[in-house]
Design an enzyme around this catalytic site. Structure first.
Site, PDB file in Angstrom:
ATOM      1  N   LYS A 106     -12.995  -8.313  -1.852  1.00 58.89           N
ATOM      2  CA  LYS A 106     -12.896  -7.896  -0.446  1.00 58.89           C
ATOM      3  C   LYS A 106     -14.119  -8.391   0.294  1.00 58.89           C
ATOM      4  O   LYS A 106     -15.188  -8.561  -0.307  1.00 58.89           O
ATOM      5  CB  LYS A 106     -12.834  -6.371  -0.346  1.00 58.89           C
ATOM      6  CG  LYS A 106     -12.195  -5.887   0.932  1.00 58.89           C
ATOM      7  CD  LYS A 106     -10.702  -5.882   0.772  1.00 58.89           C
ATOM      8  CE  LYS A 106      -9.980  -5.355   1.990  1.00 58.89           C
ATOM      9  NZ  LYS A 106      -8.571  -5.084   1.628  1.00 58.89           N
ATOM     10  N   TYR A 224       3.101  -0.425  13.752  1.00 57.86           N
ATOM     11  CA  TYR A 224       4.186  -0.847  14.647  1.00 57.86           C
ATOM     12  C   TYR A 224       5.367  -1.403  13.833  1.00 57.86           C
ATOM     13  O   TYR A 224       6.520  -1.029  14.040  1.00 57.86           O
ATOM     14  CB  TYR A 224       3.699  -1.892  15.656  1.00 57.86           C
ATOM     15  CG  TYR A 224       4.822  -2.709  16.240  1.00 57.86           C
ATOM     16  CD1 TYR A 224       5.716  -2.139  17.151  1.00 57.86           C
ATOM     17  CD2 TYR A 224       5.030  -4.031  15.846  1.00 57.86           C
ATOM     18  CE1 TYR A 224       6.791  -2.864  17.656  1.00 57.86           C
ATOM     19  CE2 TYR A 224       6.101  -4.767  16.347  1.00 57.86           C
ATOM     20  CZ  TYR A 224       6.976  -4.178  17.246  1.00 57.86           C
ATOM     21  OH  TYR A 224       8.038  -4.891  17.721  1.00 57.86           O
TER      22      TYR A 224
HETATM   23  N1  GLU Z   1      -5.778  -6.961   3.281  1.00 64.22           N
HETATM   24  C1  GLU Z   1      -4.528  -6.764   2.607  1.00 64.22           C
HETATM   25  C2  GLU Z   1      -4.657  -5.710   1.512  1.00 64.22           C
HETATM   26  O1  GLU Z   1      -5.506  -4.840   1.560  1.00 64.22           O
HETATM   27  C3  GLU Z   1      -3.970  -8.075   2.088  1.00 64.22           C
HETATM   28  C4  GLU Z   1      -4.860  -8.796   1.127  1.00 64.22           C
HETATM   29  C5  GLU Z   1      -4.382 -10.200   0.825  1.00 64.22           C
HETATM   30  O2  GLU Z   1      -3.352 -10.592   1.327  1.00 64.22           O
HETATM   31  O3  GLU Z   1      -5.086 -10.871   0.069  1.00 64.22           O
HETATM   32  O4  GLU Z   1      -3.862  -5.655   0.613  1.00 64.22           O
END
Ligand code: GLU
Length: 415
Positions: A106, A224
């Site tokens: 992340k 949404y």
């Molecule tokens: N940010 C999204 C999640 O928390 C997608 C992560 C991604 O597609 O790599 O799953």
């Protein structure tokens, strides 16, 4: 008991609970409790007024035993490294739960995009890539959108990375706009995945989706699209909210009209014909499904006992604390845990990466069909584990995921 709201401590405590149930080797447990790598960066950005502002950012690569690490980038004014660590751990468990060949990571930048111009946001996005490009790549670590980032930001990041490499590298990042190699179906993939898990949960709990009542916390991309997709399946979305407050109409809300209202006034509040409520009230409404689709730590020891919904479907990451888990479980509320419930986004990100590497693109129907298969399989892997081991769904999801990651770690000979 004072509740632990540090998200990383919470992620570790959730893991500890599952490790105990799995009888996990203590050395493996110690290894899986911490991120493998983290990078802290300073990003100088030329602002529109000619000054240079320094932004702080992070990229945490939690575990790459099962494949390159994968996870979004958040732009948030209150970002902390512990939040990013927790989210990178959840990405690791998420990718393992839906069984896609990735580890977890992340990224986060401390910034308030609401106070920045498009030009400033673009320079910040490119500046972040200038700092982290050595650590990412289609075979290493693949970012994606998350809170307050979007396909346009992914496009700038992909472009910056491609310029540094000297050739086009669409597979370095997912959630891109369609003309730059984005996948059909990625825009509402998270919401679609939530809907598939809700469909299965409804079968188990015995709720007919036609006429089922739903309250959704959050009215961003996930909130949404969830309203739209659930309304299409006959559900009645009675309440939604955003950071400013919420609205309730027992007869159901017109999701397009609510969106138009939000676009015009920057909030759902004041929507004609609806009663004004707080975000807190929304969570405890009497309804079939409550869907936290905003940020972490929303259902806590303070309000869990007042939850009246039959199912809590966690579209956000980390919205329910450990203490709340215990309370909900005692009350018999059926929980669809976050890293199962919201795995649709990363699953279609995986499809996007596969299509980029292949250079061959699928139809929207193919994407949804493959997504449905992945989500439904993961749902029952978790549900069967919960039944077999007599544990709550979150612990079961951890058990499924940790077992898969630990097996990869063992096979590599790391622990
Ligand atoms: N940010 C999204 C999640 O928390 C997608 C992560 C991604 O597609 O790599 O799953």
């Amino acid at each position: 008991m004072t509740e632990q709201l540090n998200p990383f401590k919470m992620a570790q405590a959730q893991l500890d609970k599952a490790a105990k149930k799995l009888n996990l080797d203590p050395q493996m447990h110690a290894f899986l409790r911490e991120p493998m790598r983290e990078l802290w960066v300073s990003i100088p950005v030329r602002m529109d007024d000619g000054t240079t502002k320094i932004f702080r950012g992070f990229r945490v690569q939690y575990n790459d035993a099962r494949g390159p690490t994968k996870g979004g980038i958040r732009f948030h004014p209150e970002e902390t490294v512990d939040t990013v660590r927790a989210l990178s751990a959840w990405m690791t468990w998420k990718c393992a739960t839906v069984n896609i060949p990735y580890g977890g990571s992340k990224g986060g930048i401390i910034c308030n995009t609401k106070e920045m111009s498009q030009g400033e946001i673009e320079r910040l996005a490119r500046g972040y890539i200038d700092q982290i490009w050595r650590f990412i790549g289609p075979e290493k670590d693949i970012p994606a959108p998350d809170v307050y980032t979007n396909p346009q930001i992914m496009a700038w990041m992909m472009d910056e990375y491609s310029k540094i490499m000297g050739y086009n590298v669409p597979a370095v990042i997912t959630g891109k706009p369609i003309p730059l190699g984005g996948s059909l179906g990625r825009g509402d993939a998270t919401a679609m995945g939530v809907v598939y898990t809700i469909r299965e949960a409804a079968k188990i709990v015995g709720i007919d989706l036609k006429g089922a009542t739903v309250a959704i916390q959050g009215y961003g991309n996930a909130g949404y699209n969830l309203s739209r997709l659930l309304a299409k399946r006959g559900c009645k979305v009675i309440a939604v909210c955003d950071s400013k407050g919420g609205i309730l109409n027992d007869e159901g809300l017109d999701y397009e009209a609510v969106k138009e209202h939000k676009n015009k006034t920057r909030s759902v509040i004041g929507f004609p014909g609806a009663k004004q409520i707080t975000g807190e009230e929304l969570l405890t409404l009497k309804c079939d499904f409550v869907i936290p689709a905003a940020l972490e730590n929303q259902i806590t020891g303070r309000n869990a006992d007042n939850i009246k919904a039959k199912v809590v479907a966690e579209a956000a990451n980390g919205p329910v604390t450990l203490e709340a888990d215990e309370i909900l479980s005692k009350k018999g509320v059926f929980q669809v845990p976050d890293f199962l419930c919201n795995a649709g986004g990363v699953t279609v990100s995986y499809f996007e990466w596969v299509q980029n590497i292949y250079g061959y693109y699928w139809t929207e129907e193919e994407v949804y069909e493959k997504l449905d298969k992945k989500m439904t399989k993961a749902f029952y892997d978790v549900y069967e584990m919960a039944k077999r081991e007599s544990v709550d769904n979150r612990t079961a999801a951890y058990m499924v995921a940790v077992d898969r990651v630990a097996e990869a770690v063992r096979l590599r000979g790391w622990v």
